[in-house]
Motif scaffolding. Sequence first.
Motif, PDB file in Angstrom:
ATOM      1  N   TYR A 148      -8.831  -4.353   2.864  1.00 38.54           N
ATOM      2  CA  TYR A 148      -8.777  -3.059   2.198  1.00 38.54           C
ATOM      3  C   TYR A 148      -7.908  -3.144   0.947  1.00 38.54           C
ATOM      4  N   THR A 149      -8.133  -2.197   0.054  1.00 40.59           N
ATOM      5  CA  THR A 149      -7.336  -2.101  -1.173  1.00 40.59           C
ATOM      6  C   THR A 149      -6.103  -1.248  -0.917  1.00 40.59           C
ATOM      7  N   ASP A 196       0.802  -1.229   0.000  1.00 37.84           N
ATOM      8  CA  ASP A 196       0.000   0.000   0.000  1.00 37.84           C
ATOM      9  C   ASP A 196       0.831   1.273   0.000  1.00 37.84           C
ATOM     10  N   SER A 238     -14.769  -4.528  -9.887  1.00 39.32           N
ATOM     11  CA  SER A 238     -13.898  -4.537 -11.056  1.00 39.32           C
ATOM     12  C   SER A 238     -14.724  -4.230 -12.297  1.00 39.32           C
ATOM     13  N   VAL A 290     -15.111  -8.220  -4.722  1.00 43.00           N
ATOM     14  CA  VAL A 290     -14.235  -7.087  -4.998  1.00 43.00           C
ATOM     15  C   VAL A 290     -14.711  -6.433  -6.293  1.00 43.00           C
ATOM     16  N   ARG A 299     -10.725  -3.245  -6.746  1.00 40.09           N
ATOM     17  CA  ARG A 299     -10.691  -2.531  -5.476  1.00 40.09           C
ATOM     18  C   ARG A 299     -11.985  -2.670  -4.664  1.00 40.09           C
ATOM     19  N   ASP A 300     -11.856  -2.245  -3.411  1.00 39.48           N
ATOM     20  CA  ASP A 300     -12.974  -2.059  -2.481  1.00 39.48           C
ATOM     21  C   ASP A 300     -13.628  -3.379  -2.072  1.00 39.48           C
ATOM     22  N   GLN A 346      -3.455  -2.351  -7.927  1.00 36.77           N
ATOM     23  CA  GLN A 346      -4.406  -2.431  -6.828  1.00 36.77           C
ATOM     24  C   GLN A 346      -4.436  -3.869  -6.309  1.00 36.77           C
ATOM     25  N   GLU A 363     -17.400   0.241  -8.100  1.00 35.51           N
ATOM     26  CA  GLU A 363     -16.657   0.528  -6.879  1.00 35.51           C
ATOM     27  C   GLU A 363     -17.505   0.159  -5.667  1.00 35.51           C
ATOM     28  N   TRP A 380      -6.539   2.298   0.332  1.00 34.44           N
ATOM     29  CA  TRP A 380      -7.847   2.723  -0.174  1.00 34.44           C
ATOM     30  C   TRP A 380      -8.986   2.049   0.594  1.00 34.44           C
ATOM     31  N   VAL A 419      -2.474   0.230  -2.944  1.00 29.87           N
ATOM     32  CA  VAL A 419      -1.821   0.442  -4.232  1.00 29.87           C
ATOM     33  C   VAL A 419      -0.320   0.279  -3.994  1.00 29.87           C
ATOM     34  N   GLN A 476      -5.357  -6.464  -2.618  1.00 29.44           N
ATOM     35  CA  GLN A 476      -6.193  -6.507  -1.416  1.00 29.44           C
ATOM     36  C   GLN A 476      -5.349  -7.012  -0.238  1.00 29.44           C
TER      37      GLN A 476
END
Length: 567
Positions: free
Chosen positions: A120-121, A99, A189, A187, A170-171, A129, A225, A104, A123, A131
């Motif tokens: 959590y995501t 991260d 996408s 997740v 993400r997310d 991205q 998202e 994120w 980067v 997890q």
Amino acid sequence: MATSPLSSLLLLTIVILLLGQGGVHKIEASHEVYKGYQSLETIPPKFQPYRTGFHFQPPRNWINGSVWGNIVWAHATSKDLVNWELQPVALSAAEPNMDINGAWSGSATILPGGKPVILYTGVNSKNQQVQNVAVPKNTSDPYLIEWTKPPQNPIMSPTTQNQINSSSFRDPSTGWLGPDNIWRVVVGSKIGRRGVAILYKSKDFVNWVKDEKPLHSAHGDGMWECPAFYPVSVGNRNSVDTSKSSHDLNVKYVLKMSLDDIKHDYYTVGSYSYHTDVYTPNKGSIENGFSGLRYDYGKLYASKSFYDGEKNRRVLWGWVNESSSVDDDVKKGWSGVMAVPRRIWLDKSGKQLHINPVQEIAKLRVNPVNLRNHVLKPSSLLKVHNITAAQADVEIAFEGLDLSKAEVLDPSWISKPQVLCNQNDSSVGGSLGPFGLRVLASRGMEEYTSVFFRVFKKYTKSNQHMVLMCSDQSRSSLDKDVDKSNYGAFVDVNPAHEKLSLRTLIDHSIVESFAAKGKSCITSRVYPKLAINKAAHLYAFNDGLQSVKISRLNAWSMKSVQITGKQ
């Protein structure tokens, strides 16, 4: 990006912990994000009228705002969902493989034995991205101040083999445990223009395997998202723990997606099979964010919800961004607020949700003003006195409509409520409407925001009617640099048999409105130059050609909440 005088920006995610005398109540999720810095003492006073009194917002910085920066998770705790204590940052962006370029959004899940865990995501250093998982350092700490990142991270990564787009992954959602004792999460996408809820499974919440098929996907939405998936009870307002709903026949399921392209949260209601791990929307569901069902038809976005086991309810949190310019956001030193927490339940039709402020918000009400059975004649305005109009809670209900006088709605407008509200704002008189509330109004009506209804006949030879709800910001401010978009939604209510009810929360620069007990919600941001603080006024109005009756109007001034602590 606008040049900022500030040395750093933070994007922070609030970890929502519902606390009681017995400690941490069971939760299923965390929520969204803020960033910035600069003390309030240095912010020009002219910007302070727009800070809210009873909404959660940080004392400074951005909640997922207009200026990008070093993204971390912030942490705030509450015992009542109203007053908050700021805690130290929970998750920082620090690890190259996890991260380093930002922590994120994500969600929290309670594992068996009561241990919370965050997915959590992050980067990573390659701008991929991925997890990650985080766990509390001390599970006996009721406030869960410190969090650690296990060495197994990242636990989900895009690879050539799984064909996941590393910039659109993400997310992660809250996890749910199936009858086979296997955990599942989704997740967000996309594949081309198809939005996808990628399904992952795990036996231990650390080692995850991507399923062969997604939980669900839909063409034309673009990036999904902050996906959310949860059950709702059929026939009552109670909520259900996702991990305990597999054998409950009296539930339906909700799949919510936040659409990156248009910044709206939309959802469908349907069924879910634990055997096939497939979600199927109800027959006739509209699966696109442009004309499908939304949590909110205004500014709310990137929402998360959690299951409150103590009160047997599902609570929704959503981020509300600014409508002011980036330059103004930088000058005032803050951007973005959280909507008031809202309770979710399934309508008795089984086709849509009700979304209303949680009951705790009512504890802020003071100095009630009441009115009963008042007829609003055409072109009339009724001032509500003895109220702090810049910080208020208002409930109003209308009846006595002569539905035979309703105008016929062109069928082409049925899928375009926002366009209809734009072309027929509050200054355009019709037969039945506009009537509703005029909030944050200046004394001379140079500025005001209107939240109102219009009633139409559905077809020429029909006794069916359609109710349009609009939030008109076109005259909300004399400032020419703010976004004054109008918002609109049709409300599933029969005016021949039901009163048209509206509840509006007014808090300086945010207006949240709920029609028909939350069947349709609209949140807006407004920045009046004149109608601020004590110079703001509140009215009920009717600019239609027919009279309407206010069966009841209840209004309260609202106390400010306490947000204490430092970050």
